[in-house]
Design an enzyme around this catalytic site. Structure first.
Site, PDB file in Angstrom:
ATOM      1  N   GLY A  13      30.520   7.073 -23.818  1.00 42.14           N
ATOM      2  CA  GLY A  13      31.823   6.756 -24.416  1.00 42.14           C
ATOM      3  C   GLY A  13      32.794   7.911 -24.526  1.00 42.14           C
ATOM      4  N   ILE A  20      35.847   9.898 -30.076  1.00 45.07           N
ATOM      5  CA  ILE A  20      34.870  10.130 -31.152  1.00 45.07           C
ATOM      6  C   ILE A  20      33.549  10.586 -30.532  1.00 45.07           C
ATOM      7  CG2 ILE A  20      33.584   9.062 -33.043  1.00 45.07           C
ATOM      8  CD1 ILE A  20      36.017   7.225 -33.518  1.00 45.07           C
ATOM      9  N   ASN A  67      28.795   2.224 -16.007  1.00 46.82           N
ATOM     10  CA  ASN A  67      29.602   1.086 -16.443  1.00 46.82           C
ATOM     11  C   ASN A  67      28.620   0.035 -16.962  1.00 46.82           C
ATOM     12  OD1 ASN A  67      30.961  -1.333 -16.621  1.00 46.82           O
ATOM     13  ND2 ASN A  67      32.198  -0.982 -14.792  1.00 46.82           N
ATOM     14  N   LEU A  95      30.998   2.618 -27.178  1.00 48.05           N
ATOM     15  CA  LEU A  95      31.663   1.834 -26.154  1.00 48.05           C
ATOM     16  C   LEU A  95      32.294   0.590 -26.742  1.00 48.05           C
ATOM     17  CD1 LEU A  95      28.668   1.937 -23.640  1.00 48.05           C
ATOM     18  CD2 LEU A  95      30.649   3.472 -23.674  1.00 48.05           C
ATOM     19  N   ALA A  98      38.371  -4.550 -25.357  1.00 49.13           N
ATOM     20  CA  ALA A  98      38.914  -5.908 -25.357  1.00 49.13           C
ATOM     21  C   ALA A  98      40.201  -5.863 -24.549  1.00 49.13           C
ATOM     22  CB  ALA A  98      39.195  -6.379 -26.777  1.00 49.13           C
ATOM     23  N   TYR A 158      43.142  -6.716 -35.084  1.00 49.99           N
ATOM     24  CA  TYR A 158      41.828  -6.282 -34.582  1.00 49.99           C
ATOM     25  C   TYR A 158      41.080  -7.466 -33.943  1.00 49.99           C
ATOM     26  CZ  TYR A 158      37.853  -3.090 -34.172  1.00 49.99           C
ATOM     27  OH  TYR A 158      36.845  -2.297 -33.685  1.00 49.99           O
ATOM     28  N   LYS A 165      32.458  -6.352 -33.429  1.00 50.38           N
ATOM     29  CA  LYS A 165      31.839  -5.352 -34.314  1.00 50.38           C
ATOM     30  C   LYS A 165      30.915  -6.020 -35.340  1.00 50.38           C
ATOM     31  CE  LYS A 165      33.682  -1.440 -32.744  1.00 50.38           C
ATOM     32  NZ  LYS A 165      32.885  -0.580 -31.848  1.00 50.38           N
ATOM     33  N   ILE A 194      41.176   6.683 -36.395  1.00 45.62           N
ATOM     34  CA  ILE A 194      41.418   8.023 -35.849  1.00 45.62           C
ATOM     35  C   ILE A 194      42.303   7.831 -34.636  1.00 45.62           C
ATOM     36  CG2 ILE A 194      40.341  10.025 -34.719  1.00 45.62           C
ATOM     37  CD1 ILE A 194      37.780   9.506 -36.246  1.00 45.62           C
ATOM     38  N   ARG A 195      43.223   8.774 -34.393  1.00 46.19           N
ATOM     39  CA  ARG A 195      44.038   8.676 -33.171  1.00 46.19           C
ATOM     40  C   ARG A 195      43.211   9.058 -31.950  1.00 46.19           C
ATOM     41  NH1 ARG A 195      49.950  11.131 -32.791  1.00 46.19           N
ATOM     42  NH2 ARG A 195      49.692  11.945 -34.904  1.00 46.19           N
ATOM     43  N   LEU A 197      42.315   7.653 -27.565  1.00 47.61           N
ATOM     44  CA  LEU A 197      42.886   6.914 -26.439  1.00 47.61           C
ATOM     45  C   LEU A 197      42.903   5.417 -26.740  1.00 47.61           C
ATOM     46  CD1 LEU A 197      43.901   7.110 -23.470  1.00 47.61           C
ATOM     47  CD2 LEU A 197      41.523   6.766 -22.769  1.00 47.61           C
TER      48      LEU A 197
HETATM   49  O1  0WE Z   1      37.530  -0.277 -32.102  1.00 46.72           O
HETATM   50  C1  0WE Z   1      38.608   0.258 -31.981  1.00 46.72           C
HETATM   51  C2  0WE Z   1      39.313   0.282 -30.639  1.00 46.72           C
HETATM   52  C3  0WE Z   1      38.986  -0.933 -29.864  1.00 46.72           C
HETATM   53  C4  0WE Z   1      39.785  -1.180 -28.607  1.00 46.72           C
HETATM   54  C5  0WE Z   1      41.047  -0.679 -28.352  1.00 46.72           C
HETATM   55  C6  0WE Z   1      41.690  -1.020 -27.171  1.00 46.72           C
HETATM   56  C7  0WE Z   1      43.081  -0.565 -26.852  1.00 46.72           C
HETATM   57  C8  0WE Z   1      43.394  -0.585 -25.374  1.00 46.72           C
HETATM   58  C9  0WE Z   1      39.194  -1.998 -27.687  1.00 46.72           C
HETATM   59  N1  0WE Z   1      39.812  -2.350 -26.537  1.00 46.72           N
HETATM   60  C10 0WE Z   1      41.032  -1.870 -26.265  1.00 46.72           C
HETATM   61  N2  0WE Z   1      41.628  -2.265 -25.100  1.00 46.72           N
HETATM   62  C11 0WE Z   1      42.777  -1.735 -24.648  1.00 46.72           C
HETATM   63  O2  0WE Z   1      43.310  -2.159 -23.602  1.00 46.72           O
HETATM   64  N3  0WE Z   1      39.196   0.816 -33.077  1.00 46.72           N
HETATM   65  C12 0WE Z   1      38.498   0.788 -34.342  1.00 46.72           C
HETATM   66  C13 0WE Z   1      40.547   1.410 -33.048  1.00 46.72           C
HETATM   67  C14 0WE Z   1      41.488   0.327 -33.429  1.00 46.72           C
HETATM   68  O3  0WE Z   1      41.828  -0.646 -32.547  1.00 46.72           O
HETATM   69  C15 0WE Z   1      42.636  -1.523 -33.207  1.00 46.72           C
HETATM   70  C16 0WE Z   1      42.824  -1.116 -34.531  1.00 46.72           C
HETATM   71  C17 0WE Z   1      42.070   0.076 -34.681  1.00 46.72           C
HETATM   72  C18 0WE Z   1      41.921   0.882 -35.926  1.00 46.72           C
HETATM   73  C19 0WE Z   1      43.232  -2.702 -32.748  1.00 46.72           C
HETATM   74  C20 0WE Z   1      44.030  -3.446 -33.614  1.00 46.72           C
HETATM   75  C21 0WE Z   1      44.197  -3.048 -34.926  1.00 46.72           C
HETATM   76  C22 0WE Z   1      43.613  -1.880 -35.393  1.00 46.72           C
END
Ligand code: 0WE
Length: 258
Positions: A13, A20, A67, A95, A98, A158, A165, A194-195, A197
């Site tokens: 990941g 992270i 992958n 990993l 969505a 989310y 999750k 956390i900020r 990618l």
């Molecule tokens: O689990 C995550 C990130 C999950 C994620 C993020 C993306 C963005 C780009 C999964 N798939 C994708 N696909 C993409 O194309 N987080 C905990 C960070 C996160 O994601 C969010 C959050 C937070 C916090 C999505 C919506 C609302 C809050």
């Protein structure tokens, strides 16, 4: 105290220096673990080059494309571990994916294909990697995955990732129950926002981070290194009595009601 010398650790990941998983890899390395790193290959090999440059200072003894939607690549990854290391002590699963359209708007509009993608990459992959790691963890082991509060609360946008999750945390418990007799522990870290990618691609992430900075007991967000320290702890003998748990590393945000 925190000593991972002689331990073989596979970290998945890492995408860039904000991942992270990168914070975790650095802290496992600092504690003395031998590292294997996997990356998500692309057609042009850009990811391979980028991640290879980043992790070079940690001198990984294995560096492999993996992958998790490709059974052959997962098989090759664990064959390489068997051939090069003979056994595995630590598996770090960081990993998730969505489709962007499924992280916005009405949850009830989640498509079947979007649901399948999110749960395949973000949830099933833990089961797949744990199953492949099991026969290699001959001296016991520790598996750590990353979760988020959206598994147990409805967090705006989310959406399907919250379901993924929730499934991931349930999978941690079922894996912990199965693998416990082999002295393999399985835990999740629920990290605060956390900020990274992944999160930067999400609209409104900065507002969420500012909210956490105002409300969390520690009045700040957490860093990748702090998540890495918690992961190193869970992978170490200091956590020998802990399995099946979700450890919140979120500056205390989860306990608050207002
Ligand atoms: O689990 C995550 C990130 C999950 C994620 C993020 C993306 C963005 C780009 C999964 N798939 C994708 N696909 C993409 O194309 N987080 C905990 C960070 C996160 O994601 C969010 C959050 C937070 C916090 C999505 C919506 C609302 C809050």
């Amino acid at each position: 105290m925190l000593d991972l010398t002689g331990k073989n650790a596979l970290v998945t990941g890492i995408a860039n220096n904000r991942s992270i998983a990168w914070g975790i890899a650095q802290q496992l390395h600092k504690a003395g673990a031998k590292l294997g790193i996997t990356y998500l290959p692309d057609e042009k090999g850009k990811m391979e080059k980028k991640v290879a440059e980043l992790v070079e200072p940690l001198r990984p003894s294995l560096f492999l494309p993996c992958n998790v939607q490709n059974d052959e690549q997962v098989k090759s990854t664990f064959e390489a571990i068997r051939n090069q290391w003979g056994s595995l002590d630590i598996l770090v699963h960081c990993l998730a994916f969505a489709n962007k359209d499924d992280l916005n708007g009405d949850f009830s509009q989640t498509s079947r294909a979007g649901f399948q993608t999110a749960l395949d990459v973000s949830t099933y992959s833990l089961i797949l990697l744990a199953g492949a790691a099991k026969p290699l963890m001959t001296q016991g082991g520790s598996i750590v995955t990353l979760s988020y509060l959206g598994s147990v609360r409805a967090i705006p946008n989310y959406n399907v990732m919250g379901v993924a999750k929730a499934g991931l945390e349930a999978s941690v418990r079922y894996l912990a129950a199965e693998l416990g007799p082999l002295q393999i522990r399985v835990n999740a870290i629920s990290a605060g926002p956390i900020r990274t990618l992944a999160s930067s691609a999400v609209g409104g992430i900065l507002d969420m981070i500012h909210h956490v900075e105002k409300v969390a007991p520690l009045r700040r967000t957490v860093t990748q290194i702090e998540v890495g320290n918690a992961a190193a702890f869970l992978c170490s003998n200091l956590a020998s009595g802990i399995t099946g748990q979700v450890l919140y590393v979120d500056a205390g945000y989860e306990i608050m009601g207002m």
